[in-house]
Write a protein that holds these residues in place. Structure first.
Motif, PDB file in Angstrom:
ATOM      1  N   PRO A  43     -13.449 -22.104  37.329  1.00 10.06           N
ATOM      2  CA  PRO A  43     -12.083 -22.644  37.431  1.00 10.06           C
ATOM      3  C   PRO A  43     -11.187 -21.883  38.402  1.00 10.06           C
ATOM      4  O   PRO A  43     -10.018 -22.215  38.530  1.00 10.06           O
ATOM      5  CB  PRO A  43     -11.576 -22.464  36.008  1.00 10.06           C
ATOM      6  CG  PRO A  43     -12.207 -21.188  35.558  1.00 10.06           C
ATOM      7  CD  PRO A  43     -13.569 -21.142  36.204  1.00 10.06           C
ATOM      8  N   GLY A  44     -11.726 -20.854  39.087  1.00  9.90           N
ATOM      9  CA  GLY A  44     -10.876 -19.969  39.883  1.00  9.90           C
ATOM     10  C   GLY A  44     -10.096 -20.674  40.973  1.00  9.90           C
ATOM     11  O   GLY A  44      -8.866 -20.603  41.019  1.00  9.90           O
ATOM     12  N   CYS A  45     -10.807 -21.367  41.873  1.00 15.15           N
ATOM     13  CA  CYS A  45     -10.129 -22.005  43.002  1.00 15.15           C
ATOM     14  C   CYS A  45      -9.185 -23.107  42.542  1.00 15.15           C
ATOM     15  O   CYS A  45      -8.110 -23.295  43.117  1.00 15.15           O
ATOM     16  CB  CYS A  45     -11.166 -22.569  43.973  1.00 15.15           C
ATOM     17  SG  CYS A  45     -12.127 -21.296  44.833  1.00 15.15           S
ATOM     18  N   ALA A 243      -3.537 -12.219  37.143  1.00 15.39           N
ATOM     19  CA  ALA A 243      -4.396 -11.704  36.073  1.00 15.39           C
ATOM     20  C   ALA A 243      -4.805 -12.822  35.121  1.00 15.39           C
ATOM     21  O   ALA A 243      -5.929 -12.831  34.599  1.00 15.39           O
ATOM     22  CB  ALA A 243      -3.670 -10.597  35.310  1.00 15.39           C
ATOM     23  N   GLY A 244      -3.901 -13.790  34.892  1.00 19.65           N
ATOM     24  CA  GLY A 244      -4.245 -14.924  34.045  1.00 19.65           C
ATOM     25  C   GLY A 244      -5.365 -15.766  34.629  1.00 19.65           C
ATOM     26  O   GLY A 244      -6.234 -16.255  33.889  1.00 19.65           O
ATOM     27  N   CYS A 249     -11.128 -17.194  34.290  1.00 22.22           N
ATOM     28  CA  CYS A 249     -12.471 -17.226  34.883  1.00 22.22           C
ATOM     29  C   CYS A 249     -13.464 -16.430  34.046  1.00 22.22           C
ATOM     30  O   CYS A 249     -14.624 -16.816  33.870  1.00 22.22           O
ATOM     31  CB  CYS A 249     -12.434 -16.705  36.312  1.00 22.22           C
ATOM     32  SG  CYS A 249     -11.483 -17.718  37.471  1.00 22.22           S
ATOM     33  N   TRP A 250     -13.026 -15.295  33.525  1.00 19.76           N
ATOM     34  CA  TRP A 250     -13.908 -14.440  32.718  1.00 19.76           C
ATOM     35  C   TRP A 250     -14.259 -15.127  31.395  1.00 19.76           C
ATOM     36  O   TRP A 250     -15.396 -15.063  30.942  1.00 19.76           O
ATOM     37  CB  TRP A 250     -13.221 -13.111  32.468  1.00 19.76           C
ATOM     38  CG  TRP A 250     -14.061 -12.157  31.648  1.00 19.76           C
ATOM     39  CD1 TRP A 250     -15.138 -11.446  32.078  1.00 19.76           C
ATOM     40  CD2 TRP A 250     -13.898 -11.857  30.256  1.00 19.76           C
ATOM     41  NE1 TRP A 250     -15.669 -10.705  31.056  1.00 19.76           N
ATOM     42  CE2 TRP A 250     -14.918 -10.940  29.923  1.00 19.76           C
ATOM     43  CE3 TRP A 250     -12.993 -12.263  29.290  1.00 19.76           C
ATOM     44  CZ2 TRP A 250     -15.054 -10.426  28.631  1.00 19.76           C
ATOM     45  CZ3 TRP A 250     -13.118 -11.759  28.004  1.00 19.76           C
ATOM     46  CH2 TRP A 250     -14.127 -10.853  27.690  1.00 19.76           C
ATOM     47  N   VAL A 251     -13.290 -15.814  30.794  1.00 17.48           N
ATOM     48  CA  VAL A 251     -13.528 -16.485  29.514  1.00 17.48           C
ATOM     49  C   VAL A 251     -14.466 -17.671  29.688  1.00 17.48           C
ATOM     50  O   VAL A 251     -15.380 -17.910  28.867  1.00 17.48           O
ATOM     51  CB  VAL A 251     -12.190 -16.943  28.886  1.00 17.48           C
ATOM     52  CG1 VAL A 251     -12.433 -17.841  27.678  1.00 17.48           C
ATOM     53  CG2 VAL A 251     -11.356 -15.736  28.489  1.00 17.48           C
ATOM     54  N   LEU A 252     -14.270 -18.438  30.765  1.00 17.79           N
ATOM     55  CA  LEU A 252     -15.060 -19.653  30.979  1.00 17.79           C
ATOM     56  C   LEU A 252     -16.366 -19.391  31.710  1.00 17.79           C
ATOM     57  O   LEU A 252     -17.157 -20.336  31.906  1.00 17.79           O
ATOM     58  CB  LEU A 252     -14.246 -20.681  31.765  1.00 17.79           C
ATOM     59  CG  LEU A 252     -12.968 -21.192  31.090  1.00 17.79           C
ATOM     60  CD1 LEU A 252     -12.257 -22.197  31.968  1.00 17.79           C
ATOM     61  CD2 LEU A 252     -13.285 -21.800  29.721  1.00 17.79           C
ATOM     62  N   ALA A 253     -16.593 -18.143  32.125  1.00 14.81           N
ATOM     63  CA  ALA A 253     -17.825 -17.832  32.858  1.00 14.81           C
ATOM     64  C   ALA A 253     -19.048 -17.951  31.952  1.00 14.81           C
ATOM     65  O   ALA A 253     -18.993 -17.689  30.765  1.00 14.81           O
ATOM     66  CB  ALA A 253     -17.736 -16.424  33.437  1.00 14.81           C
TER      67      ALA A 253
END
Length: 253
Positions: A43-45, A243-244, A249-253
C-alpha cells in the motif's frame, strides 16, 4: 487563459503554505519521495499518492485542475517508459502476433508507474507551495555557489518568458481564427506563428538582460527573504504522516 492560470509558480505564491519555511516543506516532500521509492506499490505508493493529493488540494489549497494539468506530462512519460517492460517479442503471454504481454512484465510495469506517480505527486507538494525565488534563497543559505543559482534563476525566468509569449500568440491565433477554422488552416497558422514566438521570446530575453545590466548586476541576483518562524507542529504532523505510511506498510506486509 493566462500564464497566471497555468503556472505552478503563481499557484505557489498564492498558497497559504508559502508562509512556511522552505526547509520544513523540503523535509516533508523528500520524506514522501523516499517513502514512495522504498515502499511497495501497495500500500506504500498508493498511500503516498493519496496523502500528497490531500495535502496539495487541502491545506495547500491548490486547484485540482492545475494539479491535473501539470501531471499529464509526467504520467505520459511514465507510461511510455513502462511499455518496454511490459511488452516483449515472442514467448508466452497474451498478445497479437510476436508482441506479447505476460503477467510478470505487466506487474513490474504497473509497479514502476505506481512508484513514479507517487514520487511525482510527493515532489509536487514542494513545487506547488514554494516559489522558485524561495527555493533559490534557501539554497543560497546552504552556501550553494552563486553562479549556479543565478543560472538556475535566469533559466527559470526565461522559461516563463517563453510560456507567456506562447500563450499570447495562442490567444491572438484563437481570436483571429475562431472555432470554425479547418485543421489545415489551424496547422498553417501554427507553423507561421512559431517564428513569431521565437522572435518575441528573444526580444523579451534581451530586455531582461538589459534590465540586469541597468541594475548593475555583477555578482549575484539576491532577493529579500521574509523571516519565517519554525513550526514544530507542522514538522511533527509531517513526520507522523510519513511514519503512518511506513507503519501501514509494515502491518499489511
Amino acid at each position: 487563459m493566462t500564464s497566471h492560470d497555468t503556472t505552478i509558480d503563481d499557484a505557489a505564491w498564492a498558497s497559504p503554505w508559502r508562509r512556511r519555511r522552505v526547509g520544513e516543506k523540503v523535509l516533508l516532500s523528500v520524506s514522501l519521495v523516499l517513502t514512495a521509492l522504498l515502499t511497495p506499490p501497495w500500500p506504500g505508493c498508493v498511500l503516498v499518492a493519496c496523502l500528497s493529493v490531500f495535502l496539495i488540494l487541502g491545506p495547500a489549497r491548490i486547484r485540482a485542475s492545475l494539479l491535473a494539468t501539470v501531471m499529464i506530462a509526467p504520467v505520459t512519460f511514465l507510461i511510455i517508459g513502462a511499455l518496454p517492460v511490459a511488452i516483449h517479442l515472442g514467448g508466452d503471454g497474451w498478445g497479437i502476433g510476436p508482441v506479447r504481454i505476460n503477467a510478470d512484465g505487466a506487474t513490474t510495469a504497473l509497479g514502476l508507474i505506481a512508484h513514479g506517480i507517487a514520487g511525482t505527486l510527493a515532489l509536487m507538494v514542494l513545487a506547488t507551495t514554494t516559489p522558485m525565488v524561495d527555493v533559490i534563497t534557501w539554497l543560497r543559505a546552504l552556501r550553494v555557489p552563486d553562479p549556479l543559482l543565478d543560472i538556475a534563476s535566469l533559466t527559470y525566468r526565461l522559461l516563463f518568458v517563453l510560456l507567456s509569449t506562447t500563450l499570447a500568440v495562442r490567444q491572438a491565433q484563437v481570436a483571429r481564427l475562431g472555432d470554425a477554422a479547418s485543421w489545415r488552416r489551424r496547422w498553417h497558422a501554427l507553423a507561421s506563428t512559431i517564428g513569431s514566438i521565437i522572435l518575441r521570446s528573444w526580444q523579451r530575453a534581451t530586455n531582461l538582460q538589459r534590465g540586469l545590466e541597468g541594475r548593475g548586476y555583477e555578482e549575484s541576483l539576491r532577493t529579500l527573504s521574509p523571516r519565517r518562524a519554525r513550526s514544530w507542529p507542522f514538522i511533527g504532523v509531517s513526520l507522523a504522516s510519513v511514519a503512518g505510511v511506513w507503519a501501514t506498510c509494515w502491518v499489511l506486509a
